[in-house]
Each structure stands twice: as C-alpha cells, then as structure tokens.
Design an enzyme around this catalytic site. Sequence first.
Site, mmCIF file in Angstrom:
data_model
loop_
_atom_site.group_PDB
_atom_site.id
_atom_site.type_symbol
_atom_site.label_atom_id
_atom_site.label_comp_id
_atom_site.label_asym_id
_atom_site.label_seq_id
_atom_site.Cartn_x
_atom_site.Cartn_y
_atom_site.Cartn_z
ATOM 1 C CE LYS B 91 47.337 41.297 35.933
ATOM 2 N NZ LYS B 91 48.046 40.089 36.435
ATOM 3 C CD GLU B 113 48.497 40.444 44.005
ATOM 4 O OE1 GLU B 113 47.648 40.113 44.861
ATOM 5 O OE2 GLU B 113 48.455 40.043 42.827
ATOM 6 C CB SER B 379 47.861 41.149 28.246
ATOM 7 O OG SER B 379 49.032 41.931 28.246
#
Lengths: 253, 395
Positions: B91, B113, B379
């Site tokens: 991220k 968010e 990830s």
Amino acid sequence: MNRIQQQLSAKNKILSIYFTVGFTKLNDTKSLIEELARNKVDVIEIGLPFSDPLADGPTIQSSSMQALQNGMTTTLLFEQLKDIRNTVDIPLIIMGYFNPMLQFGIENFLKACRQTGIDGLIIPDLPLEIYLSDYKKLFDSYGIQMIFLITPQTSEERIRLIDDNSNAFIYMVSSAGVTGSKDQFEENQLQFFERIARMNLKNQQLIGFGISNKITFQQAIKYQKGAIIGSSFIQFISKNKISDIKNFINNIL
Amino acid sequence: MKTTYNVNEKGFYGEFGGAFVPEMLYPNVEALRQQYLTISNEPSFQDEFKALLRDYVGRPTPLYYAKRLSEQFGAKIYLKREDLCHTGAHKINNTIGQILLAKRLGKTRIIAETGAGQHGVATATVCALMGLQCIVYMGAVDIQRQAPNVARMKMLGAEVRAAVSGSKTLKDATNEAIRDWISNPEDTFYIIGSVVGPHPYPDMVARFQSVISAEIQQQLLEKESRQNPDYVIACVGGGSNAAGAFYHFLEEEKVKLIAVEAAGKGIYSGESAATSALGKMGIIHGSKTLLMQTQDGQITEPYSISAGLDYPGIGPLHAHLFQTRRAEFIAVTDKEAMQAGIALAQTEGIIPAIETAHAFAVLEQKKFRPEDIVVINLSGRGDKDLNTYTNYFDL
C-alpha cells in the site's frame, strides 16, 4: 414552456420539498405528494432511495436505509405514482442516484417518468459530460428535463455550459458539503447567491442544502427564485403525521 | 504503449471506469485529471518518488524463489515480497506517490479510507513523514477486527473515524471519506488506497503500484534470464496489488494473469465478496464497474474474513480484464485462504496477511508444469491478522 418553467415563471417565490419515498411508511407516497401540493408547495422532489447516497448527510442516509428496509423499489415507485396526475398538477421531479436507474434501464426509466407525469430528474452522480454525450437525446425524446447542481466551486464557464443545457432550473448547492440543515447562512454563502443572481442566467435557480426554516428560506429567496428543503422535512415527517404538514409549511412561508 | 487493456484518454477501460462524481467533487477530480500525469512525470517528482521508495520503503523488494513451495506444487514459484515494504504491505508505494502529488497541489489535509488498515497505516505514515494532517475513515467492524493497525495509525498521529453506516466495512468507510471530501474541497486531498474511484484514481494508483511488475521483470531477468513469467497471481479486493503486479504484463498475452477474489463462506452462500462471479455492471464510488447489487440497483453487503477484500466492487481495470478474459478470476473461501496462510507460514516461514493468503490458495487448485515460472504477489504480512489466525486455528 414545460411544466417546471411555467410554474417558476408564474410564482414570485418557489418552495420545493424533498422527501424519500418509502419513508416513513412504504405506501405513503401518494398521500404525501397530495398533502404537500395542497399546502402551497410549488415543486416536489421525490427521492428514490439508494443504499450508498454519497452526497447526502445522516438524515437522508437513514431515511433511505429505512425506505429500503420497508421494501421500496423503482418499480414500486412508478406503481405508486400511476394515477398521481389525476390529483396533482404541480411539477414533480425524481431525485435519485444513477445506479438504480441504470439497472432499471435508462430508457425504461424515462418512459415510466413520461407515463406517470414526472417532469424532471436530478441525478447527483451523473456528470454533465456523460449526460451530454450519452443521454441527452434520450431525455429530450421523452421530454424529461435534467436538472444540474452547481456549487460555490463551480467555475463560471461551467455554470454557463450548464445553463445552456438546462430547461428547468439550476440547483444551487448552498455550500461545500452534503445535505443537512443549518440555522442560517453565512456571509460567504450569501456572496455566492448574489454572484449567481448577477450572472443573469437563462434558467431560474433554486437553493438547496441547508434550508431548514423561515430565516434560511427568506435569505435564499432574496437572491434566487426559491429553495428546496429536504433533511429538515424528513426530520419533521419522521415525528409527525402527514396531516400535520401544514404546520411545517406555515413555519417556512 | 498499446492500450488494449489499459485506460483510454477518456478514463475508461473498455466500457468500465469514468468519473461518475457529484458536481461538488467535479473541480477536484478534474484538476487531478488534468495534472496527475504532468506532475508525476516531472523529473523532480520522479527523483523524490524513487528515492523514497528506495531509502524509506526499502525497494526493490526481493523476488524470492520459494524452494519448498516449488517442490510441493511442482513449479518454479517466486514470491514478490511486498510484505517486506515499510509498514508491511504494498500500500505504501501508492501513498508515497499520492502524498507527493498532494503536496505539489498545495493541499494541507489528507483523508483516506481503509479496510484492513494497511492503507490507513500507509497513509498515516506518509502524512507523518510530510507533516500533514491525516484523517482515516474505517468501518466500525474493521476497527474491531484490525485493532493493531488502528493503534499504529493513532501512534503515527492520524485521527481514525469510525464509519457506522451500512455493513460498517470498507465500502462504508469509502462513502464517508467521499462525503468528507465533498465538505472540504479546498484544502483536502483524498488518498484512495486502491484502483477504484473516479478516473484518474484507478490509473494513478495502478501507475504508482506498477513498480511491482517493473521490478519483477528486472529480477526475473537476473534469475531466469527472461523477463516474463508464465503466471502472475494476486488477490483482488479493489485490486491495487494485482494492478501493480499485472501492470507491465498486461499487453504480454503469454503471461497468464490470475486474480483471486474472496468467496467468503462460498460464492453463492450469500456471504461472499466474489465480485466477478456475483456482480453486474453498475456505479460505485464514482466508477462504472462490476458491482454486487440487487436487481433494483442497491449495493449489497459483501462478506469476507479478510477486511481488505471485503468490498462489493472491483477496480474498472479488473472488470475489463475479467470481461475480456485477459485475466482468470478464481474465488477462494475463507477456509481455503486460512489454510493456505498457515501452510505458507509452516512451509516458508512467512506469515501472510489473510488477503494475501487467498492468492496462495490457488496453488491447490491450479495444475502447473514443472518448468512454469509462477510469481505470487505476497502483498502483505500477517502481523495484523494474528488474532484472527490464532482464534481460527485455536493456536
């Protein structure tokens, strides 16, 4: 002139009321519209509930949730409105988000609007550009007016473009924010109202978002043709009977 | 570059995408659309972006040959170690990019968010780094199940606001963030965490994440003397890690792309987040994409054990990859994902995020040839999920 334009030019001030269909009760729609029309309301916005109303504050969000839980659907709305033109002759507008209309089918939706006597649509998340390129012809062929929002951040050039492509009124969002009530408008909002009034637009303007009482309504009609009340009416109707609507209107006018 | 699968000049991937935003958001989204490419292509931006990815995030992340996993499944399996990024997931690649954009646009207040909390943590991190105010919207349910990430965000100086509408998960947190942006159009930049939302967000986020596939190509060249693997596998909620892992392979048709969705308790159980199987075209969060909804167009509540995949839509790029069959979509249940997660921990000594564990569950379902090179995008790491894992397996 279409019915919206006729009404806006016939009156010197316009009070428009928004309510969420299916709230508080599933089958109140027709009697709510009739009672609003009987009590000097000039334009009615029929709110089609959506699960994810991005431009709405907590009041309309929760009325939408309740309406959906009650079983409200697009199909049911048009059934409820089937004979509405036998009893009501003021302009009726549906305000709703794009996805439920897309699933109903845009052409089917417009056809149903025409059959029931709906005059216009407010679709907050259908942008001007996509309306013009993909849908305007269809709207025109069914005689349904599209009503666009402008905000204090909308550029003058874009306001002119919206004015050129409207044949009803322009919905002025009173300030940056989602729907909800305010006690009175602030100086910068009044400056926005005045700035738009001075643009001499072809279409009349109605102010929405933040109109809740006599003070805000009077502030609005000092600059624009009228105003739209939503959240504050939803709060009223959640606590009062349909036959009490005259009290709400008397407190505004 | 060809744009068979990538975004076109109008912001669409085939028939998906676009910017279906209320007028209140138009000026901000339009300003971003006009400037995101110009600004992010400036040499000074690229220099700063690359330096931060290298020295702060810790890139390039390793492409690790998973020997025991390879033996078990009979293929050459490589893991792209995004779990080793600072903050524990891919991220941050995107939040670094967007915060640099926000600064150049003169914005002073950042909103985001978050679902699993990884994007929230990554946003809070870059806000701390740049000295900007940070507000993160998170579903009340997710605040409960991802408590460690809530604590991290707070420690980083961010304010975490609970979204209490709807299913109280990622979709609702996104609604609240959009409402905040509508109410604060002048000073606020909205850092979206996935390849969702109105154009240009899906393309912008995919570009910032594309460093993943750029590195895979380079690393494979070093290790296998070829740029392209046979398979790239990634999990998809909104789809940002998959977009990054697929990006440079989109037009390389020989590379098989596998997107793994969360089937929850089973695709047709009524508790699922497998959008490609259950969704129809619709509009969510400003984008036309595949979307789980009722016949009447109401968005339905998704379910997955992993907060990061608990979303009723997918990014428009992925909807396009699904529709054109460029990518294969596989749905994996909670149970399969949890078992794949613990298996990875005990085979390779890596505890994956539950989101990521979904991608590993595909190994049980696919048949590979021994010479196939399979890259799985790892990830994120599973520290945030220890509670869920220990409760699930009664450890």
